[in-house]
Design a protein around this motif. Sequence first.
Motif, short mmCIF file in Angstrom:
data_model
loop_
_atom_site.label_atom_id
_atom_site.label_comp_id
_atom_site.label_asym_id
_atom_site.label_seq_id
_atom_site.Cartn_x
_atom_site.Cartn_y
_atom_site.Cartn_z
N PRO A 104 0.85 -1.20 0.00
CA PRO A 104 0.00 0.00 0.00
C PRO A 104 0.88 1.24 0.00
CG PRO A 104 0.02 -1.02 2.17
CD PRO A 104 0.74 -1.96 1.25
N ASN A 105 0.28 2.37 -0.34
CA ASN A 105 1.06 3.60 -0.42
C ASN A 105 1.74 3.95 0.90
OD1 ASN A 105 0.43 3.93 -3.07
ND2 ASN A 105 -1.16 5.46 -2.74
N SER A 106 1.04 3.76 1.99
CA SER A 106 1.58 4.13 3.30
C SER A 106 2.17 2.91 4.00
CB SER A 106 0.47 4.74 4.18
OG SER A 106 0.97 5.05 5.46
N LEU A 107 3.39 3.06 4.50
CA LEU A 107 4.06 2.00 5.26
C LEU A 107 4.45 2.57 6.63
CD1 LEU A 107 6.44 0.65 2.44
CD2 LEU A 107 4.16 -0.18 3.05
N PRO A 108 3.48 2.72 7.53
CA PRO A 108 3.72 3.45 8.78
C PRO A 108 4.78 2.84 9.67
CG PRO A 108 1.62 2.31 8.85
CD PRO A 108 2.08 2.24 7.43
N ALA A 109 4.95 1.52 9.62
CA ALA A 109 5.95 0.88 10.48
C ALA A 109 7.35 1.38 10.16
CB ALA A 109 5.89 -0.63 10.33
N LEU A 110 7.59 1.73 8.89
CA LEU A 110 8.90 2.21 8.50
C LEU A 110 9.12 3.66 8.91
CD1 LEU A 110 9.52 0.58 5.01
CD2 LEU A 110 10.01 -0.27 7.31
N THR A 111 8.05 4.37 9.20
CA THR A 111 8.19 5.70 9.78
C THR A 111 8.44 5.61 11.28
OG1 THR A 111 6.77 6.71 8.10
CG2 THR A 111 7.04 7.91 10.17
N SER A 112 7.67 4.76 11.95
CA SER A 112 7.80 4.63 13.40
C SER A 112 9.17 4.11 13.81
CB SER A 112 6.70 3.70 13.94
OG SER A 112 5.42 4.23 13.67
N ILE A 113 9.71 3.15 13.07
CA ILE A 113 10.98 2.53 13.47
C ILE A 113 12.13 3.53 13.39
CG2 ILE A 113 11.63 1.73 11.16
CD1 ILE A 113 12.17 -0.12 14.50
N ARG A 114 11.96 4.58 12.63
CA ARG A 114 13.03 5.56 12.48
C ARG A 114 13.40 6.21 13.80
NH1 ARG A 114 10.92 9.75 9.49
NH2 ARG A 114 12.99 10.68 9.38
N ARG A 174 -1.44 -1.60 12.59
CA ARG A 174 -2.11 -0.59 13.42
C ARG A 174 -1.33 -0.29 14.70
NH1 ARG A 174 -8.32 -1.89 14.31
NH2 ARG A 174 -8.06 0.09 15.45
N ALA A 175 -0.68 -1.30 15.27
CA ALA A 175 0.04 -1.11 16.53
C ALA A 175 1.24 -0.20 16.38
CB ALA A 175 0.49 -2.46 17.09
N VAL A 176 1.76 -0.09 15.17
CA VAL A 176 2.94 0.76 14.93
C VAL A 176 2.57 2.00 14.12
CG1 VAL A 176 4.66 -1.07 15.14
CG2 VAL A 176 3.53 -0.69 12.94
N ALA A 177 1.29 2.30 14.05
CA ALA A 177 0.83 3.46 13.28
C ALA A 177 0.13 4.48 14.17
CB ALA A 177 -0.10 3.00 12.16
N ARG A 178 0.42 4.46 15.45
CA ARG A 178 -0.20 5.43 16.36
C ARG A 178 0.36 6.82 16.08
NH1 ARG A 178 -2.78 2.16 19.92
NH2 ARG A 178 -1.93 0.04 20.18
N PRO A 179 -0.47 7.85 16.21
CA PRO A 179 -0.02 9.20 15.86
C PRO A 179 1.26 9.64 16.54
CG PRO A 179 -2.40 9.16 16.18
CD PRO A 179 -1.90 7.81 16.58
N TRP A 180 1.43 9.32 17.83
CA TRP A 180 2.64 9.74 18.54
C TRP A 180 3.88 9.03 18.01
CZ3 TRP A 180 5.72 6.36 21.25
CH2 TRP A 180 5.16 5.13 21.62
N MET A 181 3.70 7.79 17.57
CA MET A 181 4.82 7.05 17.02
C MET A 181 5.23 7.62 15.67
SD MET A 181 3.61 3.17 18.01
CE MET A 181 5.16 2.39 17.56
N LEU A 182 4.24 7.97 14.86
CA LEU A 182 4.53 8.56 13.56
C LEU A 182 5.18 9.93 13.72
CD1 LEU A 182 1.27 7.56 11.63
CD2 LEU A 182 3.51 6.44 11.54
N ALA A 183 4.68 10.71 14.69
CA ALA A 183 5.27 12.04 14.93
C ALA A 183 6.73 11.91 15.37
CB ALA A 183 4.46 12.78 15.99
N ALA A 184 7.00 10.94 16.25
CA ALA A 184 8.37 10.72 16.69
C ALA A 184 9.26 10.27 15.53
CB ALA A 184 8.40 9.68 17.81
N GLY A 185 8.71 9.41 14.67
CA GLY A 185 9.46 8.97 13.50
C GLY A 185 9.77 10.11 12.56
#
Length: 387
Positions: A15-25, A288-299
């Motif tokens: 899919p276009n969005s891969l949130p886990a790769l943003t959060s892990i950063r 979903r567990a790694v796509a929480r707004p605070w995790m994405l903001a931190a990433g």
Amino acid sequence: MKVVDQIGREPTPFPNSLPALTSIRFALALGVVLFHYQLQWPWNAMPLTGIFDRAGLGVDAFFILSGFVLTHAYRQVLEDGQLDYRRFLAARFARVYPAHIAVLGFVLVMVGAGTLIGAEFDRRLYNPVGLLTTVLLVHAWLPETVVAEWNGPSWSLSAEWFAYLAFPAFAWIGLVLARRPWILLALSALVFLVLDLAYQAVFGDLIVHAQLNMGVLRIIPEFLYGIGLYRLGQRVLFARRQAIGAAWLSAIILLLLMHFKADERVVVAAAGPLVLSLALLSKPGADRAVARPWMLAAGEASYALYLVHMPVLIGWKGVNSALTQRSSAYVLAWWEVACLLFLTLVAAFAVHYLIERPARTWIRRGADRLWPATVQAKSPGPRTLGP
């Protein structure tokens, strides 16, 4: 696991969005911060765990991640042969330069102030030629003849900038071998091995230790590794439980290798499956567990965190040594480590929201006016350290 025969016929493309790769950063950037802190604090953690020492290899994970996400973001225009190189470089410039120049400006002010008050520091590390090469982000391209320590972590931005300039060549290799991802992965391993042996022969050190001294060599096989992982991931489909299990397994294996002080090159190799498994979480909607707004903001703020942590550390020690009349090489107390981490996080979010994001938007709008888009990248993708 399902495997498909041709690119473009995968059962469920990423899919276009891969949130886990943003959060892990954020975790990777924080690992680099703690790697540098452990060189300054009084506790010797190495007898207990190698995690802090190996956390410095988060830079290599970012290089792998960079190849992966840029291939994802520009996959359609690459396959259509319509990559607009000018717009690509403008987007990369907008991503890298605003925060880089802002933090470099802070260091320049800090060095100037320290010189005026007669603070103790090695002035040879802050020379005009080194400043110029750092501004241009070429200080990791050649053997180190001039010290360029204005902001130590910026060597990796220099390597990233090289990869951006060479992205069409990397992308072409990825397209040629898109249907044979295992060959692409083997090629990246071969290039890594050859460069590692060459670096040891010339400089007497492992390629994963290359920084200002030809650090650009470090990104070449790792960026290619990321591209190979993406092409492999296009052909893999996990069910939800399989995807979650693979992500946990790859993370545990990586942490165990770090804990038991495995060879650094093995740790770098193990970072690849983690990047791939985290991306594969998004196919069955298991992210979903790694796509929480605070995790994405931190990433999102991880790039700024990576850039500001050393200037904040150096400034803190410089001020304290001046106030207490002790050497700037003093060992940090536990409360100083806690305060530094808090100040660094505050500074990172400030740089991200007040400088990095607005400047990136302004530069990209300017690029849109200069070179109107005919074909856009299908997704901006998760952002990398400098990538």
